[in-house]
Scaffold this motif. Sequence first.
Motif, mmCIF file in Angstrom:
data_model
loop_
_atom_site.group_PDB
_atom_site.id
_atom_site.type_symbol
_atom_site.label_atom_id
_atom_site.label_comp_id
_atom_site.label_asym_id
_atom_site.label_seq_id
_atom_site.Cartn_x
_atom_site.Cartn_y
_atom_site.Cartn_z
ATOM 1 N N LEU A 38 41.030 3.994 51.127
ATOM 2 C CA LEU A 38 41.945 3.483 50.112
ATOM 3 C C LEU A 38 43.004 2.566 50.707
ATOM 4 O O LEU A 38 43.350 1.531 50.122
ATOM 5 C CB LEU A 38 42.612 4.664 49.394
ATOM 6 C CG LEU A 38 43.532 4.333 48.213
ATOM 7 C CD1 LEU A 38 42.789 3.529 47.144
ATOM 8 C CD2 LEU A 38 44.096 5.618 47.610
ATOM 9 N N GLN A 39 43.511 2.892 51.899
ATOM 10 C CA GLN A 39 44.582 2.079 52.475
ATOM 11 C C GLN A 39 44.105 0.677 52.850
ATOM 12 O O GLN A 39 44.905 -0.251 52.943
ATOM 13 C CB GLN A 39 45.174 2.773 53.694
ATOM 14 C CG GLN A 39 44.285 2.769 54.926
ATOM 15 C CD GLN A 39 44.977 3.357 56.153
ATOM 16 O OE1 GLN A 39 46.172 3.680 56.127
ATOM 17 N NE2 GLN A 39 44.231 3.507 57.237
ATOM 18 N N PRO B 236 39.040 9.825 52.715
ATOM 19 C CA PRO B 236 39.109 8.975 51.511
ATOM 20 C C PRO B 236 40.337 8.073 51.500
ATOM 21 O O PRO B 236 40.282 6.940 51.004
ATOM 22 C CB PRO B 236 39.149 9.984 50.357
ATOM 23 C CG PRO B 236 38.590 11.253 50.930
ATOM 24 C CD PRO B 236 39.005 11.254 52.361
ATOM 25 N N PHE B 237 41.442 8.555 52.059
ATOM 26 C CA PHE B 237 42.663 7.747 52.076
ATOM 27 C C PHE B 237 42.578 6.619 53.108
ATOM 28 O O PHE B 237 43.259 5.600 52.955
ATOM 29 C CB PHE B 237 43.869 8.649 52.349
ATOM 30 C CG PHE B 237 44.114 9.659 51.260
ATOM 31 C CD1 PHE B 237 44.787 9.288 50.100
ATOM 32 C CD2 PHE B 237 43.653 10.953 51.383
ATOM 33 C CE1 PHE B 237 45.014 10.213 49.081
ATOM 34 C CE2 PHE B 237 43.869 11.880 50.383
ATOM 35 C CZ PHE B 237 44.549 11.513 49.221
#
Length: 571
Positions: free
Chosen positions: A535-536, A531-532
């Motif tokens: 997001l990044q 998920p990150f």
Amino acid sequence: MSAGTGSATRLLAVLRSPWTRWGFLLVAVGLAVYAVVAVREDLVDAARALSTARISVALVISLAFVGATLLSWRAVLADLGSPLGTRAAVAVFGISQLGKYVPGGVWNIVAAAEVGADHGVPRRRTMTATAVATGVGVVSGAVVGLVALPFLAADALGSWAWTLWLLPAVVVLLLPPVLNRLLAAALRLARRPPLEHPLSWRGLGTAAAWAVLGWVLAGVQVWLLATGLGMATGARTLALAVGGYALAWMVGFLVVVVPAGAGARELVLLAVLAGTLPHAELLLVVLVSRVLVTAADLAFAGAGTLVRRPPYPPLAPRARLRWDVLRRALPRRRARVLEVGCGQGAVGARIAARHDYTAVELDGTTWAVASARIGEAAPGSRVLHGDLAALGTGEQFDVVCAFEVVEHVADDAGALAAWVARVRPGGELLLSTPAWPERFGPWDTLAGHYRRYEPDHLRRLMTEAGLTDVDVRLYDAPLGYLLEAVRDRVAQRRATRRTTADPAEQTAGSGRVLQPASPVTGALVALAVWPFCLLQRALPRHGTGIVARGRRPESASATGEHRRPDRDTAD
């Protein structure tokens, strides 16, 4: 470059693209599954008429039949100079089997060549081996089929009886002295280099032995199903089933317009077995036999897909975030890539699987790990122990990579100039490094970093090194801030036990600290960080790390416009 050569190059690029490969796989699987689903009602009838135990045993025999065919093909490939281990052989052969279900009769050869190239086998060698193994199968099938002739009606083969007249010619063509001359002539006409290893009597004999075993197994499968529906047991009916199946396959092979000889093979087998069972039961035997072989092909294709490439080495959380950016910055098409300071090879293995990969690594312990990992993922790759001097004089690459390296070098401007010199005109330099000097902390000291970088400062250094179109972005926000805090805490604890402050020794050991040790840990990290990664992508101006790339200008003699390598923008 001529227009014809350019068109051929573009066609090969399309055929070898991941999209084409996955598209072929989906179409082939779809056609094979359809061959089963289309006769589902008849299969229900078969399940009622045949016991579960008999069908299960017949399926096991079908798997053994396909396995014997695999071993025959592998024997030819080994005789040509490319012995494959079990994992690689299953991957290449298993996936290529799906090509039989695509109309045309050549797609299994094309698929084998492409998958074989991923395992370091030259395409022409794989295509030659597949074609020769198929010829061995035809001849051995016809020879095995001869055992059935005393039990056949005179007109059992019907309109396909002419195929028997081809046997003497095919047998002669497969003799090593004749076959080697034919292959050499074909390669000369195609303007391809000759085979390094001619076929031998021993190699072809081994392949023929496995092929004969395969036909015996296939015939036993048919016999087992037929006797379950009332056919008499005995040597005569067994010979009829073994020989009849082999002859039917030979005819089906010659009918290349339909997938896997569908239709012709079944009609011949029905004619051969006529009189041993009522027509309805014979149809059921032929149908179930074909479905079981298709299921075996699908099983080998599934196994081949699973073992096609060993699991990649696990990545630490921040390396996983970095790789999400790097993989989309690398060329989409196959390119010559050099990685400077490959560490333990976790990222290098991923690059090597898609590109012609070379790496250099100074630390001996780290190099040994990287060499094993990358060699397993891409056998044709080079992992050299040393620095840039280990490369050939003047050797250049489409892309030169240096991930988390420049901060370890005292003379960063000199290092950048040396890396750029290894980039071909029009190629790119791709690097990553920690960001923001004010965030220099205990982890940087422990790892042997000389500095961290302001994005604008790094852009200026790359421009001064001779690069243009320099693109700098940040990554790992927001998770990177937490990860850096954890690393600094770990570094503070280790600082009390540190006995050296030599940056070279710290650099050598930095790539082995906080690395996941098992594939399970790596899988859990990938799942947690995913998920990150998404997001990044929405925060390219935030984070604790930098990914930068720049292009080396074309030479003065270049006439065309500057063009970046194609990017892989797929998620």
